[in-house]
Design a protein around this motif. Structure first.
Motif, PDB file in Angstrom:
ATOM      1  N   ILE A  43       0.832  -1.211   0.000  1.00 20.65           N
ATOM      2  CA  ILE A  43       0.000   0.000   0.000  1.00 20.65           C
ATOM      3  C   ILE A  43       0.868   1.263   0.000  1.00 20.65           C
ATOM      4  O   ILE A  43       0.635   2.186  -0.778  1.00 20.65           O
ATOM      5  N   ALA A  44       1.881   1.299   0.861  1.00 19.61           N
ATOM      6  CA  ALA A  44       2.687   2.508   1.046  1.00 19.61           C
ATOM      7  C   ALA A  44       3.717   2.741  -0.058  1.00 19.61           C
ATOM      8  O   ALA A  44       4.063   3.894  -0.331  1.00 19.61           O
ATOM      9  N   ALA A  45       4.222   1.671  -0.651  1.00 23.08           N
ATOM     10  CA  ALA A  45       5.293   1.816  -1.644  1.00 23.08           C
ATOM     11  C   ALA A  45       5.053   0.892  -2.838  1.00 23.08           C
ATOM     12  O   ALA A  45       5.865   0.017  -3.130  1.00 23.08           O
ATOM     13  N   PRO A  46       3.939   1.085  -3.555  1.00 23.53           N
ATOM     14  CA  PRO A  46       3.585   0.161  -4.634  1.00 23.53           C
ATOM     15  C   PRO A  46       4.572   0.159  -5.804  1.00 23.53           C
ATOM     16  O   PRO A  46       4.638  -0.811  -6.549  1.00 23.53           O
ATOM     17  N   ARG A  47       5.344   1.219  -5.955  1.00 24.15           N
ATOM     18  CA  ARG A  47       6.270   1.298  -7.094  1.00 24.15           C
ATOM     19  C   ARG A  47       7.587   0.572  -6.829  1.00 24.15           C
ATOM     20  O   ARG A  47       8.351   0.325  -7.764  1.00 24.15           O
ATOM     21  N   LEU A  48       7.856   0.264  -5.575  1.00 23.78           N
ATOM     22  CA  LEU A  48       9.090  -0.460  -5.268  1.00 23.78           C
ATOM     23  C   LEU A  48       8.969  -1.914  -5.708  1.00 23.78           C
ATOM     24  O   LEU A  48       7.888  -2.496  -5.695  1.00 23.78           O
ATOM     25  N   ARG A  49      10.085  -2.482  -6.084  1.00 21.71           N
ATOM     26  CA  ARG A  49      10.117  -3.898  -6.429  1.00 21.71           C
ATOM     27  C   ARG A  49       9.923  -4.712  -5.154  1.00 21.71           C
ATOM     28  O   ARG A  49      10.246  -4.256  -4.058  1.00 21.71           O
ATOM     29  N   PRO A  50       9.421  -5.947  -5.297  1.00 21.57           N
ATOM     30  CA  PRO A  50       9.237  -6.795  -4.110  1.00 21.57           C
ATOM     31  C   PRO A  50      10.524  -6.970  -3.281  1.00 21.57           C
ATOM     32  O   PRO A  50      10.476  -6.957  -2.054  1.00 21.57           O
ATOM     33  N   ALA A  51      11.668  -7.091  -3.942  1.00 26.16           N
ATOM     34  CA  ALA A  51      12.935  -7.244  -3.204  1.00 26.16           C
ATOM     35  C   ALA A  51      13.249  -5.993  -2.389  1.00 26.16           C
ATOM     36  O   ALA A  51      13.774  -6.087  -1.268  1.00 26.16           O
ATOM     37  N   GLN A  52      12.920  -4.829  -2.932  1.00 26.81           N
ATOM     38  CA  GLN A  52      13.134  -3.584  -2.191  1.00 26.81           C
ATOM     39  C   GLN A  52      12.207  -3.508  -0.985  1.00 26.81           C
ATOM     40  O   GLN A  52      12.614  -3.085   0.102  1.00 26.81           O
ATOM     41  N   ARG A  53      10.969  -3.928  -1.183  1.00 25.71           N
ATOM     42  CA  ARG A  53      10.025  -3.949  -0.060  1.00 25.71           C
ATOM     43  C   ARG A  53      10.465  -4.959   0.994  1.00 25.71           C
ATOM     44  O   ARG A  53      10.315  -4.719   2.188  1.00 25.71           O
ATOM     45  N   LEU A  54      11.011  -6.094   0.546  1.00 31.72           N
ATOM     46  CA  LEU A  54      11.508  -7.090   1.502  1.00 31.72           C
ATOM     47  C   LEU A  54      12.654  -6.521   2.331  1.00 31.72           C
ATOM     48  O   LEU A  54      12.728  -6.774   3.539  1.00 31.72           O
ATOM     49  N   LEU A  55      13.538  -5.754   1.722  1.00 27.66           N
ATOM     50  CA  LEU A  55      14.627  -5.123   2.480  1.00 27.66           C
ATOM     51  C   LEU A  55      14.070  -4.203   3.565  1.00 27.66           C
ATOM     52  O   LEU A  55      14.562  -4.201   4.701  1.00 27.66           O
ATOM     53  N   ILE A  56      13.050  -3.444   3.219  1.00 25.59           N
ATOM     54  CA  ILE A  56      12.416  -2.568   4.213  1.00 25.59           C
ATOM     55  C   ILE A  56      11.795  -3.419   5.317  1.00 25.59           C
ATOM     56  O   ILE A  56      11.930  -3.113   6.509  1.00 25.59           O
ATOM     57  N   ALA A  57      11.127  -4.502   4.937  1.00 23.40           N
ATOM     58  CA  ALA A  57      10.508  -5.392   5.926  1.00 23.40           C
ATOM     59  C   ALA A  57      11.563  -6.007   6.846  1.00 23.40           C
ATOM     60  O   ALA A  57      11.342  -6.123   8.059  1.00 23.40           O
ATOM     61  N   ILE A  58      12.697  -6.393   6.296  1.00 25.03           N
ATOM     62  CA  ILE A  58      13.786  -6.943   7.117  1.00 25.03           C
ATOM     63  C   ILE A  58      14.254  -5.889   8.114  1.00 25.03           C
ATOM     64  O   ILE A  58      14.448  -6.180   9.295  1.00 25.03           O
ATOM     65  N   GLY A  59      14.399  -4.662   7.645  1.00 21.10           N
ATOM     66  CA  GLY A  59      14.789  -3.573   8.556  1.00 21.10           C
ATOM     67  C   GLY A  59      13.763  -3.335   9.650  1.00 21.10           C
ATOM     68  O   GLY A  59      14.115  -3.168  10.821  1.00 21.10           O
ATOM     69  N   LEU A  60      12.479  -3.365   9.281  1.00 21.26           N
ATOM     70  CA  LEU A  60      11.417  -3.165  10.269  1.00 21.26           C
ATOM     71  C   LEU A  60      11.388  -4.301  11.296  1.00 21.26           C
ATOM     72  O   LEU A  60      11.233  -4.060  12.496  1.00 21.26           O
ATOM     73  N   GLU A  61      11.522  -5.536  10.809  1.00 19.04           N
ATOM     74  CA  GLU A  61      11.514  -6.683  11.727  1.00 19.04           C
ATOM     75  C   GLU A  61      12.733  -6.648  12.643  1.00 19.04           C
ATOM     76  O   GLU A  61      12.620  -6.931  13.830  1.00 19.04           O
ATOM     77  N   ALA A  62      13.897  -6.280  12.101  1.00 19.83           N
ATOM     78  CA  ALA A  62      15.098  -6.170  12.931  1.00 19.83           C
ATOM     79  C   ALA A  62      14.901  -5.094  13.999  1.00 19.83           C
ATOM     80  O   ALA A  62      15.271  -5.293  15.170  1.00 19.83           O
ATOM     81  N   LEU A  63      14.296  -3.976  13.616  1.00 19.75           N
ATOM     82  CA  LEU A  63      14.010  -2.922  14.603  1.00 19.75           C
ATOM     83  C   LEU A  63      13.050  -3.427  15.679  1.00 19.75           C
ATOM     84  O   LEU A  63      13.224  -3.135  16.871  1.00 19.75           O
ATOM     85  N   TRP A  64      12.014  -4.179  15.264  1.00 26.06           N
ATOM     86  CA  TRP A  64      11.090  -4.738  16.230  1.00 26.06           C
ATOM     87  C   TRP A  64      11.832  -5.675  17.182  1.00 26.06           C
ATOM     88  O   TRP A  64      11.635  -5.633  18.393  1.00 26.06           O
ATOM     89  N   GLU A  65      12.679  -6.538  16.647  1.00 18.95           N
ATOM     90  CA  GLU A  65      13.416  -7.493  17.474  1.00 18.95           C
ATOM     91  C   GLU A  65      14.302  -6.774  18.487  1.00 18.95           C
ATOM     92  O   GLU A  65      14.434  -7.209  19.624  1.00 18.95           O
TER      93      GLU A  65
END
Length: 188
Positions: A75-97
């Motif tokens: 929803i927030a970054a539809p133009r990013l490639r899935p791999a780019q979104r995954l990198l953001i998700a990895i960063g978010l999950e690492a921050l959560w951890e």
């Protein structure tokens, strides 16, 4: 993913994961369970091994994190490639951890019925949680929406019936603890 994009992905994800590990070490989290064992699965929810081994009941909630991150980033970054979104998700999950293993959050969790002896995650468990999130993210990109919704419902109901906890109850207990939920989770 091409070799070039895989290298780029690794050059970004690798340092994020290393930083994640270094911050957890600086917070005093052990590499492995202090019990001296490395288990593939810790199924006893009241065990001191929960959040210390490779996987436990809460690993399923990290798969749900992947589903949520996929949706939010779609929803927030539809133009990013899935791999780019995954990198953001990895960063978010690492921050959560990292946040989850901060003294403040550990103390907050200890007020809950099922986490009274919680000491945070071992680094091995935290890295496994990161992998579980990535698995959920990948599944969200591969499966149709009804299948993801069915998986979320199955995980939430399955965990509620099996361990009297799930992602929804975890968030609720953290933000707005209810005595009735606390009693139910304690088996009263």
């Amino acid at each position: 993913m091409t070799n070039s994009s895989l290298k780029t992905f690794s050059l970004i994800a690798g340092p994020m994961v290393v930083l994640h590990v270094l911050v957890l070490r600086s917070l005093g989290q052990p590499l492995f369970c202090r019990c001296g064992q490395i288990k593939l699965w810790e199924g006893d929810i009241l065990s001191s091994g929960t959040s210390q081994h490779l996987a436990d009941w809460y690993s399923f909630t990290h798969i749900e994190h992947g589903f949520l991150f996929y949706l939010l980033l779609w929803i927030a970054a539809p133009r990013l490639r899935p791999a780019q979104r995954l990198l953001i998700a990895i960063g978010l999950e690492a921050l959560w951890e990292i946040l989850e293993n901060s003294p403040f959050v550990i103390q907050a969790y200890r007020k809950q019925a099922l986490a009274q002896g919680y000491v945070g995650d071992s680094i091995v468990n935290s890295l496994s949680d990161l992998v579980m999130m990535a698995l959920g993210f990948a599944l969200a990109g591969l499966l149709p929406v009804p299948a993801i919704v069915a998986l979320v419902i199955a995980i939430e109901l399955g965990l509620a019936l099996t361990i009297r906890d799930n992602l929804t109850l975890n968030i609720m207990n953290f933000l707005l603890p209810l005595e009735e939920v606390h009693h139910w989770q304690a088996g009263l």
